[in-house]
Design an enzyme around this catalytic site. Structure first.
Site, PDB file in Angstrom:
ATOM      1  N   TRP A 101     -81.863  54.279  72.076  1.00 60.17           N
ATOM      2  CA  TRP A 101     -82.435  55.150  73.113  1.00 60.17           C
ATOM      3  C   TRP A 101     -83.602  54.494  73.819  1.00 60.17           C
ATOM      4  O   TRP A 101     -83.841  54.746  75.007  1.00 60.17           O
ATOM      5  CB  TRP A 101     -82.797  56.520  72.539  1.00 60.17           C
ATOM      6  CG  TRP A 101     -81.558  57.266  72.150  1.00 60.17           C
ATOM      7  CD1 TRP A 101     -81.177  57.622  70.887  1.00 60.17           C
ATOM      8  CD2 TRP A 101     -80.498  57.703  73.018  1.00 60.17           C
ATOM      9  NE1 TRP A 101     -79.955  58.251  70.915  1.00 60.17           N
ATOM     10  CE2 TRP A 101     -79.509  58.322  72.207  1.00 60.17           C
ATOM     11  CE3 TRP A 101     -80.279  57.638  74.394  1.00 60.17           C
ATOM     12  CZ2 TRP A 101     -78.332  58.870  72.732  1.00 60.17           C
ATOM     13  CZ3 TRP A 101     -79.106  58.184  74.918  1.00 60.17           C
ATOM     14  CH2 TRP A 101     -78.157  58.788  74.094  1.00 60.17           C
ATOM     15  N   ASP A 170     -89.838  60.401  74.234  1.00 58.87           N
ATOM     16  CA  ASP A 170     -88.531  61.033  74.088  1.00 58.87           C
ATOM     17  C   ASP A 170     -88.471  61.557  72.658  1.00 58.87           C
ATOM     18  O   ASP A 170     -88.379  60.796  71.709  1.00 58.87           O
ATOM     19  CB  ASP A 170     -87.429  59.992  74.346  1.00 58.87           C
ATOM     20  CG  ASP A 170     -86.033  60.538  74.068  1.00 58.87           C
ATOM     21  OD1 ASP A 170     -85.896  61.727  73.700  1.00 58.87           O
ATOM     22  OD2 ASP A 170     -85.061  59.762  74.223  1.00 58.87           O
ATOM     23  N   LYS A 194     -79.966  68.787  69.828  1.00 62.14           N
ATOM     24  CA  LYS A 194     -80.155  68.291  68.468  1.00 62.14           C
ATOM     25  C   LYS A 194     -80.924  69.282  67.609  1.00 62.14           C
ATOM     26  O   LYS A 194     -80.498  69.615  66.521  1.00 62.14           O
ATOM     27  CB  LYS A 194     -80.856  66.940  68.488  1.00 62.14           C
ATOM     28  CG  LYS A 194     -79.855  65.803  68.578  1.00 62.14           C
ATOM     29  CD  LYS A 194     -80.124  64.831  69.649  1.00 62.14           C
ATOM     30  CE  LYS A 194     -78.906  63.943  69.881  1.00 62.14           C
ATOM     31  NZ  LYS A 194     -79.114  63.051  71.006  1.00 62.14           N
TER      32      LYS A 194
HETATM   33  C1  PLP Z   1     -79.260  62.355  71.982  1.00 64.30           C
HETATM   34  C2  PLP Z   1     -80.445  61.639  72.490  1.00 64.30           C
HETATM   35  C3  PLP Z   1     -80.618  61.379  73.841  1.00 64.30           C
HETATM   36  C4  PLP Z   1     -79.576  61.735  74.883  1.00 64.30           C
HETATM   37  O1  PLP Z   1     -79.788  62.988  75.375  1.00 64.30           O
HETATM   38  P1  PLP Z   1     -78.913  63.504  76.611  1.00 64.30           P
HETATM   39  O2  PLP Z   1     -79.229  64.956  76.607  1.00 64.30           O
HETATM   40  O3  PLP Z   1     -77.487  63.186  76.290  1.00 64.30           O
HETATM   41  O4  PLP Z   1     -79.372  62.764  77.806  1.00 64.30           O
HETATM   42  C5  PLP Z   1     -81.766  60.733  74.248  1.00 64.30           C
HETATM   43  N1  PLP Z   1     -82.700  60.359  73.359  1.00 64.30           N
HETATM   44  C6  PLP Z   1     -82.579  60.599  72.051  1.00 64.30           C
HETATM   45  C7  PLP Z   1     -83.657  60.185  71.115  1.00 64.30           C
HETATM   46  C8  PLP Z   1     -81.436  61.245  71.572  1.00 64.30           C
HETATM   47  O5  PLP Z   1     -81.302  61.477  70.262  1.00 64.30           O
END
Ligand code: PLP
Length: 363
Positions: A101, A170, A194
């Protein structure tokens, strides 16, 4: 048939959230209306989004220093939108290449501004958080970008960098999972699928001082944080049902009794699972001890044959969603807030039974 779902995301939700969400989809609070067929500007929906925002603030203990936005496009969109809004043409950002990521975010930001990658753990296939030899940030650095939990490789920051610029994070896979040193963070974003809902919505926290300087760049209104702040996330038809589901997940999260409590529950689940991985002769861990993620536990079998056998064995025991990401291989058990300790114990017991049944093959 009950399934034990260790999917990395979209991930399992508490049963109560699923039940209330389905009820709301059919008849919201005896209004005779589905929550998905009312206006995003109706009083009913305004109450929903306001309560969701208030709960995010309450759980993190923040007041009005942050704006809380609900935006579409996932965390992936924020990887581009954050630099677009925050970094001026002559400025740069700094980061660490921690895994999948981080790499995606670096690629996205490089289309907007300069990106200084201070360190990488690529050489060891991202089994750890890299430690830069030199933390000196260039004077043009606008913010330091972190992926607080690398979902695919199963590593996590247990201590956040102390730098002289704000962190932009993020937190998709560990939002609402532990207390935070909030004073370090200028922006935090997390898509919901998540740890607090279903796919379709991203919660974005923006500290107000992050937007005081004007960036000299044309930002289309739909990508401009100011637009969404001004319109309270209602500039366009926001994904109403995902936001409602997040509200239900946030109420559930609040009822867990605070981030300290959630963090200690999560840590206990991870400790028990890693204890099994460390001592079971058929499995081995991937991440180095000090950087192991509390949310995503990545491990391998001792051979490809063992991995294939355990995958079948797990399926027979209704354990699903444990395949590792192809670049990492092996297994990944994702154990976010909603994962009960009992379900982690089901996986641990399966690993123990598997070891007992196959003992002869390695003795
Ligand atoms: C799953 C995930 C993403 C992707 O998220 P989207 O909603 O598909 O853009 C980005 N960063 C992390 C850390 C993730 O676990």
């Amino acid at each position: 048939m009950k399934k034990y779902n260790f999917s990395p995301g979209p991930a399992m939700l508490p049963q109560i959230v699923l039940e209330e969400a389905s009820q709301g989809l059919i008849d919201y609070n005896n209004t005779g209306l589905s929550v998905a067929e009312i206006s995003h500007r109706s009083p009913i929906f305004l109450n929903i989004i306001e309560e969701a925002t208030a709960l995010v603030k309450e759980i993190y203990g923040i007041k009005d220093e942050y704006d809380v936005l609900w935006l579409p496009g996932g965390a992936s969109a924020q990887m581009a939108i954050a630099p677009m809004n925050l970094v001026d043409k002559r400025q740069s950002i700094a980061t660490l290449e921690t895994g999948f990521w981080a790499k995606r975010a670096i690629t996205a930001a490089e289309q907007i501004c300069r990106v200084n990658v201070l360190a990488t753990s690529k050489e060891t296939n991202f089994d750890r958080i890299p430690h830069p030899k030199n933390w000196k940030l260039s004077s043009s650095t606008r913010y330091f970008y972190v992926v607080s939990n690398e979902t695919i490789e199963g590593i996590q920051f247990h201590q956040f960098p102390s730098v002289n610029v704000p962190l932009v994070a993020d937190m998709t896979s560990d939002f609402l999972s532990r207390p935070l040193p909030l004073e370090k963070f200028g922006v935090i974003f997390a898509s919901a699928q998540k740890n607090f809902g279903i796919a379709g919505i991203t919660c974005v926290l923006i500290r107000k001082d992050m937007l005081t300087n004007t960036v000299r760049r044309m930002i289309p209104n739909i990508f401009n944080y100011r637009t969404h702040i001004e319109h309270h996330s209602l500039f366009h038809t926001c994904p109403t049902f995902p936001i409602y589901t997040s509200l239900l997940a946030l109420r559930w999260t609040k009822n867990q009794g605070g981030l300290d409590k959630i963090h200690s529950q999560n840590s206990e689940k991870t400790r028990l699972l890693y204890e099994e991985i460390d001592q079971n002769p058929f499995f081995k861990p991937i991440a180095v001890k000090e950087d192991r993620s509390v949310m995503n536990v990545c491990f391998r079998g001792i051979s490809p044959a063992t991995e294939a056998q355990f995958m079948t064995f797990a399926e027979q025991n209704n354990i699903v969603g444990i395949a590792g990401y192809p670049t990492v291989g092996g297994f990944r058990a994702s154990i976010y807030n909603a994962m009960p300790l009992e379900n982690v114990n089901v996986l641990i017991n399966a690993m123990q039974t598997f070891a007992t049944e196959n003992e002869h093959s390695i003795s």
